[in-house]
Design an enzyme around this catalytic site. Sequence first.
Site, PDB file in Angstrom:
ATOM      1  N   VAL A 180       0.624  -1.328  -0.288  1.00  0.00           N
ATOM      2  CA  VAL A 180       0.000   0.260  -0.367  1.00  0.00           C
ATOM      3  C   VAL A 180       0.436   1.518  -0.335  1.00  0.00           C
ATOM      4  CG1 VAL A 180      -2.367   1.281   1.196  1.00  0.00           C
ATOM      5  CG2 VAL A 180      -2.056  -1.577   1.426  1.00  0.00           C
ATOM      6  N   LYS A 187      -6.179  -0.727   9.652  1.00  0.00           N
ATOM      7  CA  LYS A 187      -7.008  -1.349  10.810  1.00  0.00           C
ATOM      8  C   LYS A 187      -6.572  -1.937  11.636  1.00  0.00           C
ATOM      9  CE  LYS A 187      -5.976  -4.519   7.753  1.00  0.00           C
ATOM     10  NZ  LYS A 187      -6.334  -4.794   5.753  1.00  0.00           N
ATOM     11  N   LYS A 230     -12.594  -5.095  10.914  1.00  0.00           N
ATOM     12  CA  LYS A 230     -13.231  -4.267  10.141  1.00  0.00           C
ATOM     13  C   LYS A 230     -14.886  -3.945  10.736  1.00  0.00           C
ATOM     14  CE  LYS A 230     -10.469  -5.140   6.097  1.00  0.00           C
ATOM     15  NZ  LYS A 230      -9.723  -6.396   5.339  1.00  0.00           N
TER      16      LYS A 230
HETATM   17  N1  HSE Z   1      -5.962  -8.667   3.489  1.00  0.00           N
HETATM   18  C1  HSE Z   1      -6.590  -7.657   3.324  1.00  0.00           C
HETATM   19  C2  HSE Z   1      -8.359  -8.070   2.424  1.00  0.00           C
HETATM   20  C3  HSE Z   1      -6.053  -6.246   2.968  1.00  0.00           C
HETATM   21  O1  HSE Z   1      -8.331  -8.822   2.043  1.00  0.00           O
HETATM   22  O2  HSE Z   1      -8.893  -8.035   2.581  1.00  0.00           O
HETATM   23  C4  HSE Z   1      -7.645  -4.904   2.861  1.00  0.00           C
HETATM   24  O3  HSE Z   1      -7.398  -4.950   3.846  1.00  0.00           O
END
Ligand code: HSE
Length: 399
Positions: free
Chosen positions: A12, A100, A200
């Site tokens: 990222v 996150k 999340k």
């Molecule tokens: N590993 C996470 C996913 C990356 O596959 O959603 C994005 O947050």
Amino acid sequence: MVNIAILGFGVVGSGVAEVLTQNKSIIESKLGKKVNIKYILDLRDFPGNPFEKLVVHDFNVILNDPEVSVVAEMMGGSHPAYDFSKACLEAGKSVVTSNKEVVANFGAELLEIAKKNGVAYLFEASVGGGIPIIRPMCNDLSSNNITEISGILNGTTNYILTKMTVEGADFSEVLKDAQDKGYAERNPSADVEGLDAARKIVILAALAFGKSINPADIYAEGITNIDTVDVKLAEKLGYSVKLIGYSKKIDGKILAMVSPRVIPTSNPLSSISDVFNGILLDGDMVGNVMFYGPGAGKLPTASAVCADIVDVIAHAESGIKLPTFSVADTNDVFDFSTYVCKRMFVCDECSDDIKLLVALESNIVTQGGKMAFITGEMSEKEAEKICKSLPACKAYRLL
Ligand code: HSE
């Protein structure tokens, strides 16, 4: 000119440098200001990389440089990412992040520190990759009471489920593919065991309900117990199987959880495939709204980080409205064992006893020696009791 620093030059972080370079003119013309990447912090060197000269190894170089006003943290993991973010906020630098883990565990505290210091802490990229979800929840939906959130929140597992069920691909091969594409976490067990989605849903629940629950305290189950035959049985009943993050306020308390769920094909989440994520929100005024897009990957996630960078710079003088939530205590959290929903039971075709235990509301379908049917509503405790009494039996929650 605004000087920014990038913490972490992985998937990222390098994407953020790419977006800021490739779309420099569009960003700068929107802001009416020049944007300069002054430093990139990483443990590694990057010989031959166009950003090679910006790399520093000492965080203090960034912290002590008064010219750096915005820091983009894409290091991953809690430490030192949390410590560096906190230090930057206390030094009067705004922080934007895709992390996150840090937002779910320390978001309430870091927002408080940002407010005290008159700077911003933004985390659009922490949920849903490139999908705009945090800002719409905080701004566009602010006149709504959000009553329910359900979402496909992990791109890696949705990609794996799609490849396994549609193409019959092998789990470990597809996981490797997801890692090569930059979707999976450094330790992909966080993806496949549901922890990433737990972080999340906790962030979304905090925005919706004002309280942040520790992700380690919610029920989180990943995709490792899903068999292809279960997916086929669900399809025969008119459902698809997805890993779902779910949150709702029940009796004034917050339920947040992650598990595979069977979803009726009439639900728009049921058709979301590959690395895409979808988040369905129910607002008391707006009704159902859905957010859809690439849930992981270098440039989509970097796009969301850069949106935060632009937002911070655009509101540098006027001040930016930050989300507000506090840390939940045990009284805020719904007792998961009492959660009630319908289930799809999967068991051996010969397990006739099961029919006596549940009120059948649908047909029985069979495939590969297994049978499946939909039950009436039952609590976690009841479902667990039935599964324990019949070892070959699995229960999938319905959405
Ligand atoms: N590993 C996470 C996913 C990356 O596959 O959603 C994005 O947050």
